[in-house]
Scaffold this active site. Structure first.
Site, mmCIF file in Angstrom:
data_model
loop_
_atom_site.group_PDB
_atom_site.id
_atom_site.type_symbol
_atom_site.label_atom_id
_atom_site.label_comp_id
_atom_site.label_asym_id
_atom_site.label_seq_id
_atom_site.Cartn_x
_atom_site.Cartn_y
_atom_site.Cartn_z
ATOM 1 N N LYS A 1 0.836 -1.206 0.000
ATOM 2 C CA LYS A 1 0.000 0.000 0.000
ATOM 3 C C LYS A 1 0.866 1.249 0.000
ATOM 4 C CE LYS A 1 -2.046 -1.057 3.866
ATOM 5 N NZ LYS A 1 -1.475 -2.381 4.121
ATOM 6 N N THR A 2 1.781 1.289 0.935
ATOM 7 C CA THR A 2 2.616 2.480 1.053
ATOM 8 C C THR A 2 3.453 2.667 -0.206
ATOM 9 O OG1 THR A 2 2.670 2.222 3.442
ATOM 10 C CG2 THR A 2 4.348 3.628 2.477
ATOM 11 N N ASP B 1 -2.060 7.869 4.000
ATOM 12 C CA ASP B 1 -1.610 6.514 4.344
ATOM 13 C C ASP B 1 -2.154 6.157 5.727
ATOM 14 O OD1 ASP B 1 -0.349 4.082 4.150
ATOM 15 O OD2 ASP B 1 1.694 4.847 4.307
ATOM 16 N N GLU B 2 -2.252 4.879 6.025
ATOM 17 C CA GLU B 2 -2.735 4.415 7.346
ATOM 18 C C GLU B 2 -4.065 5.085 7.699
ATOM 19 O OE1 GLU B 2 -1.082 2.140 9.152
ATOM 20 O OE2 GLU B 2 1.018 2.262 8.544
ATOM 21 N N GLN C 1 -5.393 -3.125 11.180
ATOM 22 C CA GLN C 1 -4.261 -2.508 11.868
ATOM 23 C C GLN C 1 -4.652 -1.236 12.605
ATOM 24 O OE1 GLN C 1 -0.316 -2.644 9.828
ATOM 25 N NE2 GLN C 1 -1.473 -3.454 8.106
ATOM 26 N N ARG D 1 5.218 -7.330 10.980
ATOM 27 C CA ARG D 1 6.404 -6.520 10.659
ATOM 28 C C ARG D 1 7.543 -7.398 10.159
ATOM 29 N NH1 ARG D 1 4.198 -2.896 9.249
ATOM 30 N NH2 ARG D 1 2.364 -4.130 9.669
HETATM 31 N N1 LIG Z 1 4.958 -5.165 -6.458
HETATM 32 C C1 LIG Z 1 5.928 -5.391 -5.573
HETATM 33 N N2 LIG Z 1 6.973 -6.175 -5.878
HETATM 34 C C2 LIG Z 1 7.953 -6.423 -4.992
HETATM 35 N N3 LIG Z 1 7.994 -5.904 -3.765
HETATM 36 C C3 LIG Z 1 6.986 -5.091 -3.379
HETATM 37 C C4 LIG Z 1 5.905 -4.784 -4.258
HETATM 38 N N4 LIG Z 1 5.066 -3.977 -3.612
HETATM 39 C C5 LIG Z 1 5.592 -3.770 -2.376
HETATM 40 N N5 LIG Z 1 6.744 -4.430 -2.234
HETATM 41 C C6 LIG Z 1 7.601 -4.482 -1.029
HETATM 42 O O1 LIG Z 1 6.865 -5.136 -0.012
HETATM 43 C C7 LIG Z 1 7.112 -4.564 1.262
HETATM 44 C C8 LIG Z 1 5.829 -4.083 1.897
HETATM 45 O O2 LIG Z 1 5.333 -2.976 1.176
HETATM 46 P P1 LIG Z 1 4.615 -1.754 1.905
HETATM 47 O O3 LIG Z 1 5.398 -1.323 3.077
HETATM 48 O O4 LIG Z 1 4.272 -0.765 0.879
HETATM 49 O O5 LIG Z 1 3.309 -2.515 2.418
HETATM 50 P P2 LIG Z 1 2.064 -1.900 3.213
HETATM 51 O O6 LIG Z 1 0.851 -2.484 2.599
HETATM 52 O O7 LIG Z 1 2.142 -0.437 3.261
HETATM 53 O O8 LIG Z 1 2.272 -2.561 4.644
HETATM 54 P P3 LIG Z 1 1.715 -2.045 6.076
HETATM 55 O O9 LIG Z 1 0.257 -2.408 6.117
HETATM 56 O O10 LIG Z 1 2.472 -2.817 7.069
HETATM 57 O O11 LIG Z 1 1.920 -0.575 6.135
HETATM 58 C C9 LIG Z 1 8.104 -3.442 1.022
HETATM 59 O O12 LIG Z 1 9.392 -3.930 1.246
HETATM 60 C C10 LIG Z 1 7.891 -3.122 -0.452
HETATM 61 O O13 LIG Z 1 9.039 -2.547 -1.022
HETATM 62 MG MG LIG Z 2 2.298 0.917 4.857
#
Ligand SMILES: Nc1ncnc2c1ncn2[C@@H]1O[C@H](COP(=O)(O)OP(=O)(O)OP(=O)(O)O)[C@@H](O)[C@H]1O
Ligand SMILES: [Mg+2]
Length: 719
Positions: A33-34, A223-224, A254, A601
């Protein structure tokens, strides 16, 4: 453009290019997402040609904002202003710095943290000859927080000129609070609640100001989002009303700030607030091994108030999650540290790849001791309270004296080191300042020759501050600080004190300013620096140092680490005893989400640890219910644990009865025989998940009846 979409999956790409309208992305932890949000920002700048100053990106912490800025800088060309990548509070500060004069506040208002609030309250207690202790402080602060739950009080504070004298007719607490508001106004101080409230009032009362900001911000993304409060939601809604482009991402599982007013419903019911809203789901986890992901899923599925999300991962399989049980706290700490050393020597991992998380700050101590014994470098996010430290606050107060000379900073340092200006002389100054509408510093300057102030260090203090004020333009912030520390005698005082740690902290502060100046490539203005620093919380000190990271779970939000240890997984700790005391399923579920945030995490290895012993009050320690709740196949247990203890623990957990909707864990299956207090015995014929009811065919009735699954008096019949 390729670059921005490359390496993203289809749904993420869709999120990146969905720039217009109201869009939400709902997805589990680690689903990118982020990352999508960050690339979307760059996409809008690069591909739509939108200037970054026309776009607001709200993150949850300053740390997250800095991280996003860093990533965005790599993606967009040239030197772009990324000032609108910020937190809700950071955004409000920007608005207020520009427009607060409409509310008769100066642009260089100061931002109060809890420490500052305490100082103001302490003065009030002194003035009123009241005794104070931590409990009273907390009670009053809570009441102030409640008062600031809505914006009514703001009117009183923004009236032109001084606030009327405190009305002494109410009860003691409200008298104190009235005086507090008045004092706050005198120092032109705003606390974190005020920042949001003042911005609201400003937007409400001055349509043209609101319109200006609406006009300016073509794109807004958050975000969040699941942890936004009503006010925060209202704020982005209001700002987006003109251009209609609001993009939010989050994971309702979360939500961990309900206790502070967060409400996931703005996320969950986003489509009812915005009729044409689009929803994008991401279901692939990129962060964790399948083992970690399954454990997380198994845990969060125990929450009743949630929408199930199916998460998959294609990451290669790793090792099983470990539950370690120690005979006592020492053993637990020793095992954790030993394991860390093993990881480093086995995998060649860096120390900073390893994080230790816990439910509450105090839990870091036993781990810290062991890390110190083993000579392992570590950094605490959150608990360190760098900017809460006395010497740091004092140092910054010196800078504020040069910039604004507010009463609060003045009171902080006028008698540090001792200048013979104690309680009595301060009261004299306060009285004069009050009478003549002066700041305390101006009162001091005016009355420095008054007999009450003879034989004090007042004159030399004034000289030091005045000379620095004069040279403010020619010196950088770091130089100003250095000179202030010398000329006021503060540094000498610290040296005499002989506390090396404090001196180190001062050096560290100087160092961080120099670093900041270097990263900007130019000198920062004192005002700007103070503004920035006042929004800092401890979690934000960027720490790239190669050291093991310790933090509370709340602080870990949004972050990821290859190796994660969640320590102190003990009943009454996680879940927290206060949540358990409420005996409400809601409170327990927030704790479960917290555990979920912690375990998600981890990228490669996850360790859940706890140990035996006794808690405050003599309660025996048991492993957390969250360990028992996950499917036993999903983790391996290390360490000696007696069967008897396990049974005792389960019994203890069962006994701490909850007002729990039946259906969590122990819901009745189809065909179960049950007894109803009115209808008597019957058989469950169907279960309606949507309506959350059982359809029960009672022996005495002719047709089946729907009975709520939350109805506690429906008992299972043992047959
Ligand atoms: N399409 C992708 N291919 C490979 N790696 C990815 C891809 N998308 C995200 N990632 C990697 O996966 C990990 C998690 O991504 P991110 O932090 O954006 O998730 P999130 O959904 O925001 O998580 P959270 O809910 O914990 O905030 C990061 O290391 C990111 O670089
Ligand atoms: Mg995130």
């Amino acid at each position: 453009m390729e670059e921005l979409l490359d390496g993203l999956n289809e749904s993420q790409q869709q999120a990146v290019v969905s720039t217009e309208g109201y869009i939400r992305v709902i997805a589990g932890a680690g689903s990118g997402k982020t990352r999508a949000l960050t690339n979307r920002y760059a996409f809008i700048v690069n591909e739509l040609g939108v200037d970054p100053s026309n776009m607001l990106s709200v993150t949850f912490t300053n740390k997250a904002a800095n991280e996003m800025k860093r990533r965005v800088k790599k993606l967009v060309d040239g030197e772009q202003d990324t000032g609108f990548i910020t937190t809700y509070h950071g955004f409000c500060v920007r608005v207020l710095r520009e427009d607060i004069h409409r509310l008769f506040y100066p642009k260089n208002f100061i931002i109060l943290d809890v420490e500052d609030q305490k100082i103001l309250l302490r003065e009030i207690f002194e003035d009123m000859n009241l005794k104070m202790n931590d409990k009273t402080f907390k009670r009053i602060l809570d009441k102030i927080g409640m008062l600031k739950g809505n914006t009514h009080y703001v009117q009183q504070m923004i009236l032109r000129g001084a606030m009327p004298d405190a009305d002494d007719s109410g009860d003691l607490d409200s008298q104190i609070i009235q005086r507090y508001l008045k004092k706050q106004k005198r120092v032109y101080g705003l606390d974190f609640d005020d920042l949001l409230n003042f911005t609201f009032v400003l937007f409400e009362q001055y349509k043209e100001v609101l319109e200006k900001w609406q006009e300016r911000l073509y794109y807004i993304q958050v975000d969040e989002f699941q942890d936004s409060s009503l006010k925060q939601f209202e704020l982005v809604k209001m700002l987006a009303a003109q251009h209609g482009n609001l993009f939010v991402v989050g994971d309702p599982d979360q939500t961990i700030y309900e206790w502070r007013g967060a409400d996931p419903k703005y996320m969950v019911e986003f489509d009812s607030y915005f009729k044409d809203a689009e929803t994008i789901f991401l279901n692939r986890n990129y962060r964790s091994t399948p083992e970690i992901l399954s454990l997380g899923n198994s845990l969060i599925q125990k929450n009743y108030f949630r929408v199930d999300k199916d998460m998959i991962t294609e990451n290669p399989s790793g090792v099983k999650v470990v539950h370690y049980h120690g005979k006592d706290e020492n053993e637990e700490a020793k095992w954790v540290v030993q394991q860390i050393q093993e990881i480093v020597s086995r995998d060649g991992a860096e120390w900073k790849n390893i994080a230790i998380m816990y439910r509450a700050n105090y839990l870091s101590r036993f781990i810290e001791q062991e890390l110190i014994r083993e000579n392992i470098d570590y950094t605490i996010f959150g608990g360190f309270k760098f900017f809460d430290r006395k010497e740091i606050k004092d140092a910054l107060a010196h800078l504020r004296m040069i910039a604004v000379a507010d009463d609060l900073s003045f009171s902080r340092i006028i008698n540090v080191p001792k200048r013979q200006i104690g309680k009595k002389r301060m009261q004299f100054l306060r009285a004069k300042a009050e009478e003549e509408g002066l700041s305390l510093y101006d009162a001091l300057k005016k009355y420095v020759d008054h007999e009450r102030l003879l034989r004090t260090g007042a004159q030399s203090f004034i000289d030091a501050i005045e000379s620095l004020k004069e040279r403010q333009a020619e010196l950088s912030v770091s130089e100003l600080l250095q000179e202030a520390m010398q000329h006021t005698g503060y540094e000498a005082y610290m040296r005499e004190d002989g506390d090396q740690e404090r001196l180190d902290n001062l050096t560290e502060l100087l160092h961080s300013i120099v670093q900041y100046e270097q990263s900007l490539g130019e000198d920062i203005l004192l005002d700007e620096y103070l503004q920035m620093i006042s929004l800092y919380t401890d979690d934000d000190r960027d720490n790239q140092k190669d050291s093991v990271k310790l933090m509370t779970i709340h602080t870990a939000k949004g972050l990821e680490f290859p190796y994660v240890f969640v320590v102190g997984m003990t009943e009454n700790v996680l879940p927290n005893v206060r949540a358990l005391r409420q005996r409400k399923e809601r409170a327990l579920e927030e704790e479960r989400r917290l555990a979920y945030v912690a375990v998600t995490r981890a990228e490669r290895e996850l360790y859940l640890t706890e140990s035996e012993g006794f808690q405050n009050g003599g309660q025996r320690k048991y492993p957390s219910r969250f360990i028992f709740e996950v499917n036993e196949d999903l983790y391996e247990r290390i360490g000696q644990i007696d069967e008897a203890l396990l049974e005792e623990a389960k019994e203890y957990i069962r006994a701490s009865h909850h007002e729990k909707p039946i259906g969590i864990g122990d819901s009745y299956a189809k065909n179960t025989r049950v007894r109803h207090p009115v209808f008597g015995a019957g058989t469950i014929q169907e279960i309606d998940d949507k309506k959350n009811t059982y359809l029960v065919f009672f022996d005495q009735l002719k047709a089946p009846r729907p009975i709520s699954r939350n109805f506690k008096k429906l008992e299972k019949l043992e047959e």
